[in-house]
Design an enzyme around this catalytic site. Structure first.
Site, short mmCIF file in Angstrom:
data_model
loop_
_atom_site.label_atom_id
_atom_site.label_comp_id
_atom_site.label_asym_id
_atom_site.label_seq_id
_atom_site.Cartn_x
_atom_site.Cartn_y
_atom_site.Cartn_z
N GLU A 82 0.90 -1.49 -0.05
CA GLU A 82 0.00 -0.03 0.03
C GLU A 82 1.14 1.20 -0.13
O GLU A 82 1.73 1.37 0.75
CB GLU A 82 -1.00 0.08 1.11
N ARG A 307 5.72 -13.43 9.42
CA ARG A 307 6.16 -11.77 9.28
C ARG A 307 7.41 -12.04 9.87
O ARG A 307 7.60 -12.34 10.35
CB ARG A 307 5.12 -11.24 10.39
N LYS A 317 3.94 0.59 9.15
CA LYS A 317 3.69 2.08 9.00
C LYS A 317 3.52 2.69 9.95
O LYS A 317 3.44 3.84 9.76
CB LYS A 317 2.98 1.20 7.46
#
Ligand code: ATP
Ligand code: MG
Length: 601
Positions: A82, A307, A317
């Protein structure tokens, strides 16, 4: 939770072995004979078995698919960030996985911007993401944007409505949340769940036309409000957002949700293996449900992997954004951040990051990796690649009393002691030098082999010197150290076979180049920073700026791409703040892992 540890003393890492001992003065006395895997690869001394690492479970799945001629033998992956921030080392794991598979299977990998949250997305982020992927060494097959599919996604939603598989819900966001139920209780059907197809089509068309304000209506899938998996309890597919989008501007005021967008974008692009992190495992039934309802070009297989988490830093983020916006760091490329732009500025090379991703591997569970593992990857890369140079970080002046005034000469220094093919350079030597403040002690403890009154040491590549006098200011501060040198010891050995224990580095004062040097430490004082208490846990000493450092003359020839080992001090890389008149170097990493000494954890 798996924890991947770095070895306590430097270059030992995940699959590795010993390194040669390092002497007290910091010079490596013995050649490193037990090297880690990647060092062995660098130095060309791998044996056969070391090269055949087992395939990760995703590659095993792909192998099987290829055997069965699934997807007609095609392998297509994608990396779908994103554009709401800069990429970090966790993204590198996903990039190396997705692009690495495309490379190894002669497949394709798209870079797709998952741009469905117009509030947070910006061109600056998209540009930085493209730059980072390329810097890591990958080229996308296609550059795609979820926003390019907005019309297609809308038409697919219309199909779902016509099938009775989606409806417009007019409950408030709160009511929707409340009525979703819990792990132990089923959800409650919305009073709008049985709207007619015509009414739903009408409302959805008007949602698109901008007749409603934010939150007034949403489009939901009509699945099962008592499904054990909460993601299947009529998830929201579209919401109204009167926000301008960085690419489509004001064309749309409804935006599709992540789960709805991701699977359809994958299908539109012909992705075969849609790789995502573990938190989406519970979303896979929805991914498959959407594709099963619609006549789509293909049905990609979603596969989840663990992850990457690193200790002593943050990777989300949202938190990185806070660090930047609240000015705890200088920007997204602050060398203390785990962002790819920060690591690049600090001096990490792309191969070292790829090596790190290979070392940590791909697993089905989340893990925490010690920062030392990342540091070992760059350390090994630079041990092989970085030419050596001498730099004095905290200088103290040394005057050689019996050296002729106004005389100078050069001594020959090796550019890389372990790689003679990198040649030598001539380093100027003269009467007045700088040495490291910590290489001199007036009252040394036992076993201090560096310079002290009466003691003899070797100046690297030059001469033996003996300290004769210490000149101090009235306040007791050492102003200079006076020495004599042995002219017969030129090159660093004495013809009478006299041995000295210590070797120290130095720079000729008249030839030295001034520089600012920035030393970095962990950004947080705790391994697992708590977002709620984030500021108190920041390491106040994460940055040390040293002014008036003295570099050897050759470093004055600016070469921004070159990484160096400053002997005994670590690996250094020129910061973009440098100018012709002011050099700035960042310490990428120390020579050995000294973390833990005097630090918590
Ligand atoms: P954040 O939650 O910090 O915003 P994200 O996962 O939403 O991160 P995206 O931009 O959506 O960030 O990520 C793009 C891709 O990178 C996704 O496929 C995601 O799974 C992967 N990714 C992100 N963070 C990590 C990580 N720490 N380890 C491995 N893969 C990651
Ligand atoms: Mg995301």
């Amino acid at each position: 939770m798996v924890r991947l540890k770095a070895a306590p003393n430097g270059t030992k890492a995940a699959r590795t072995v010993i390194i040669g001992k390092v002497s007290l003065c910091g010079y490596n006395c013995r050649q490193a004979n037990g090297l880690t895997l990647s060092s062995r690869r660098h130095y060309g001394i791998m044996n056969k078995t070391e090269t055949s690492a087992p395939k990760n479970f995703i590659r095993q799945i792909i192998d099987k698919d290829l055997e069965l001629n699934k997807n007609k033998g095609r392998v297509v992956t994608r990396f779908p960030p994103e554009p709401n921030g800069y990429l970090h080392i966790g993204h590198a794991k996903s990039i190396c996985l997705n692009f690495g598979i495309a490379v190894d299977y002669a497949g394709r990998c798209n870079l797709r911007f998952d741009d469905t949250n117009p509030e947070k997305e910006e061109t600056e982020y998209a540009e930085s993401i493209k730059k980072d992927v390329q810097w890591l060494g990958y080229e996308w097959s296609r550059l795609c944007y979820a926003s390019d599919y907005f019309e297609q996604l809308y038409q697919y939603a219309v199909v779902l409505i016509k099938q009775g598989k989606a409806y417009v819900d007019s409950q408030s966001a709160d009511a929707i949340r409340r009525n979703r139920g819990s792990l132990t209780e089923p959800g409650i059907d919305s009073p709008y769940r049985d709207r007619s197809i015509e009414e739903n089509l009408d409302l959805f068309t008007r949602m698109r036309a901008g007749e409603f304000s934010d939150g007034e209506h949403v489009l939901r899938a009509r699945i099962d409000m008592s499904a054990p998996n909460i993601n299947m309890r009529d998830p929201v597919l579209y919401r109204v957002r009167h926000v301008s989008h960085w690419r489509t501007h004001d064309t749309w005021c409804i935006y599709p949700m992540y789960d709805y967008t991701q699977c359809l974008s994958d299908a539109i692009e012909g992705v075969t293996h849609s790789l995502c992190t573990l938190e989406f495992e519970d979303h896979r039934p929805l991914y498959d449900w959407v594709l099963d309802q619609l006549d789509v070009p293909c049905h990609p297989q979603q596969i989840e992997f663990g992850r990457l988490n690193l200790d002593y830093t943050v990777m989300s983020k949202r938190l990185l954004n806070r660090l930047v916006n609240e000015e705890h760091v200088s920007g997204w490329d602050d060398p203390r951040l785990p962002t790819l732009s920060g690591l690049r500025r600090r001096g990490f090379s792309a191969p070292s990051i790829r090596d790190f991703c290979a070392r940590i591997g791909i697993t089905k569970s989340d893990g925490i990796v010690e920062m030392g593992v990342l540091e070992n990857s760059i350390r090994e890369d630079l041990d092989y690649h970085a030419p050596r140079a001498m730099a004095v970080l905290r200088p103290i002046k040394v005057v050689i009393e019996n050296y002729p005034d106004n005389h100078e000469e050069t001594v020959t220094a090796q550019n890389h002691p372990k790689r003679p093919e990198l040649g030598t350079r001539e380093v100027p030597f003269s009467k007045t030098l700088f040495i490291e403040r910590e290489d001199f002690m007036q009252d040394p403890p036992k076993k201090y082999f560096r310079l002290s009154p009466g003691a003899e040491v070797r100046l690297r590549y030059a001469y033996y010197i003996t300290c004769t006098q210490v000149v101090k200011s009235d306040g007791g501060e050492i102003l200079e150290v006076r020495c004599t040198y042995d002219p017969d010891s030129r090159g660093g050995s004495s013809p009478d076979g006299r041995k000295v224990r210590g070797t120290i580095h130095w720079v000729s004062a008249a030839h030295a180049v001034d520089a600012e040097i920035r030393l970095y430490d962990r950004l947080f004082t705790v391994p697992n920073p708590n977002p709620a208490d984030f500021e108190a846990q920041l390491n106040p000493n994460s940055l040390t700026v040293l002014q008036n450092c003295k570099l050897e003359q050759s470093l004055g020839r600016r070469n921004p791409e070159q990484r160096y080992q400053f002997e005994r001090q670590g690996y250094f890389y020129m910061d973009p703040d440098s100018s012709a008149r002011r050099l700035v170097f960042n310490r990428t990493v120390t020579l050995r892992d000294s973390w833990g000494k005097g630090h918590p954890g």
